[in-house]
Design an enzyme around this catalytic site. Structure first.
Site: not given
Ligand code: BGC
Length: 559
Positions: A119, A221, A290, A351-352
């Site tokens: 990540d 991310d 993402e 994980h979200d």
């Molecule tokens: C991650 C989350 C994180 C957020 C802020 C995201 O999209 O997947 O787990 O809290 O970014 O970094």
């Protein structure tokens, strides 16, 4: 084992045609296993998983038949957002181990033919990062422009109406600097200013640090959050009926705006091109972004177009609450109509969000449901991410208010319970304390239901979700048409989804019953009226004449 590796793959255009040779593209149609290291395996007895824990389970991961491992953040961090708030991009947090543990992970994964993706949280840092500490000191120092600073309005209020996903205004007043700073997530996660050339150059160096250490790729991310509108225009109000919520719930005030100005700015495309040029110096490395924007599928297409931007885009459409053949058809059809040469990556859990079996399932047919969702997601055109525990059919753990860890959940409880329920530790067995995850109390409890479905028990059970994953992924790896074929949907009864994939004259038709009721329907027009063998499982289907019968959440593949 590395099913997509070495395949001569070519990109499939929306019209199903291939236009260029991408024979070294290991990532097209690959399966990426996501490890959330805090909850995978604890070897240093602090109740939190670590890199040595991941290393100790590499044979387990390899046995699943996946191509790559995406490791969620393990960098130095105060852990306000459990590692997504980085205070040093170039070091491992002592909770997780050391840089040499990381090197060992890369080396051990390589021996097993598993690629390592990490990540990179580029849009923001922790407020404990030295860059931010310096930046807030004055308006003139060499890092003063590295974050997004703005003066208060005349009445002292925030510069505009932008909202943080994790609650409240996206602007935090800073006494030291006498200005507001921008944060799209927690106030302790200040946004970096990508309009600043020096910052951008520095970020590329942070990425290169890991390329030199041998990683095979990155999950970037919140990659569409790098840039904000320079003139800080207010976001427009979004009416109730249009609030859907992806990565946040529709009743979060964040859902009440069109996010036209706080993210997804055109300038980001040149930054992605800079990232790609850097990665091209390290052949075989990939970037998976993402993406969560107002029109995520369109953004995904833009971000992955051609050979100069990201390789793949990760979207939230199948991480949403909606579950129906129509939702899946509409999502895929919308994507296919804009994707061109781009490439999607699908996920149904991470994980979200609430684990897929609890989010979409009926609570009764959990085992079958878990098998069906893997088969379905792995039959779509694209790459697939599987989140740890999904291969065990884990349900969402029930977390009480006093056990909450996630700041997002603490802010919005009880309307939104946060993300702890999908982040509880893996149950490796049921005869050791803490289910073999740790020797002491874990940071989140191991769910009782997960203990019953622990890894050791599933290894022994031929009908387990775990054994299905292994068998299915091996079978899929041999079906090139599922990896690189064009996709379309065939007519079906309301609760059934029929996916048709085709490639170089080969066809696979996959039928999924997305309901808890058995169903019999007229067989789709398929080449041979015979179910595919070699799946390693007994198909939940019978064919009588020209009809197909599927059990609740049953599925069948035909060639
Ligand atoms: C991650 C989350 C994180 C957020 C802020 C995201 O999209 O997947 O787990 O809290 O970014 O970094």
């Amino acid at each position: 084992m590395t099913q997509a590796t070495n395949l001569k793959l070519k990109p499939v255009q929306a019209n199903g045609e291939h236009d260029s040779d991408h024979s070294l593209d290991w990532w097209r149609g690959a399966v990426i296993y996501q490890v959330y290291p805090r909850s995978f395996c604890d070897t240093n007895e602090d109740g939190i998983g670590d890199l040595q824990g991941v290393i100790s389970k590499l044979d387990y991961i390899s046995d699943l038949g996946v191509d790559a491992l995406w490791v969620s953040p393990f960098f130095k961090s105060p852990m306000n957002d459990f590692g997504y708030d980085i205070s040093d991009y170039r070091d491992v947090d002592p909770i997780f181990g050391t840089l040499s543990d990381f090197d060992e992970l890369v080396a051990q994964a390589k021996i097993r033919g598993i690629k390592i993706m990490i990540d990179q949280v580029l849009s923001h840092t922790s407020d404990q990062h030295q860059w931010f500490k310096t930046s807030r000191e004055s308006k003139t120092n060499d890092k003063s422009d590295w974050y997004v600073w703005a003066d208060a309005k005349a009445d002292g209020s925030a510069p505009n109406n932008w909202i943080a996903i994790f609650g409240g205004s996206a602007w935090q007043w800073d006494e030291i600097r006498g200005q507001y700073y921008l944060h799209n997530f927690l106030s302790s996660q200040p946004d970096l200013n990508f309009h600043c050339d020096e910052l951008r150059a520095q970020i590329l160096e942070e990425i290169e640090f890991w390329l030199k250490r041998g990683v095979d790729g990155f999950r970037l991310d919140a990659i569409n959050f790098c840039y904000h509108d320079k003139s800080l225009r207010d976001n427009p109000f979004k009416p109730l009926e249009e609030r859907t919520g992806r990565g946040f719930s529709p009743d979060n005030p964040y859902a009440a705006q069109y996010h036209y100005f706080d993210n997804t700015q055109d300038e980001n495309l040149s930054f992605l091109e800079e990232v790609r040029s850097l990665l091209d110096n390290y052949p075989g490395t990939v970037a998976l972004g993402e993406i969560n924007s107002e029109d995520s599928l369109k953004t995904l297409s833009e971000y992955t177009q051609g050979d100069r931007r990201l390789h793949m885009g990760y979207n939230f459409e199948l991480l949403a609450d909606e579950f129906s053949p129509e939702h899946i058809r509409n999502t895929v059809n919308s994507l296919e109509s804009v994707i061109g040469e781009g490439w999607p990556c699908w996920a149904v859990s991470n994980h979200d969000v609430i684990r897929v079996v609890s989010r979409w399932g009926d609570g009764v047919h959990n085992t079958q449901f878990a098998k069906m969702t893997l088969a379905l997601a792995a039959s779509l055109r694209g790459t697939l991410c599987v989140y740890q525990g999904e291969e065990l059919g884990f349900t969402e753990a029930n977390i009480q208010q006093h056990q909450l860890q996630d700041p997002f959940g603490i802010e919005f409880w009880p309307e939104f319970k946060g993300r702890d329920g999908c982040r509880t530790p893996i149950a490796w067995n049921d005869d050791q304390p803490h289910a073999g995850f740790s020797n002491r109390n874990s940071w989140l409890p191991v769910a009782d239901e997960h203990r019953r479905h622990n890894v050791a028990a599933q290894v022994e059970d031929n009908a387990s979700v775990l054994n299905f994953y292994k068998q299915f992924l091996r079978w899929r790896a041999t079906q090139r048409v599922l990896i690189e074929g064009a996709i379309k949907f065939l007519d079906s009864p309301e609760q059934v989804l029929i996916i048709h994939r085709s490639h170089n004259g080969e066809h696979i038709t996959a039928c999924f019953n997305l309901s808890a009721e058995p169903i019999t329907f007229a067989a789709p027009v398929i080449n041979k009226q015979t179910p595919l063998q070699g799946l390693g499982v007994t198909l939940d289907t019978t064919i009588e004449g020209l009809s197909v019968s599927l059990e609740p959440y049953g599925f069948a593949y035909f060639s």
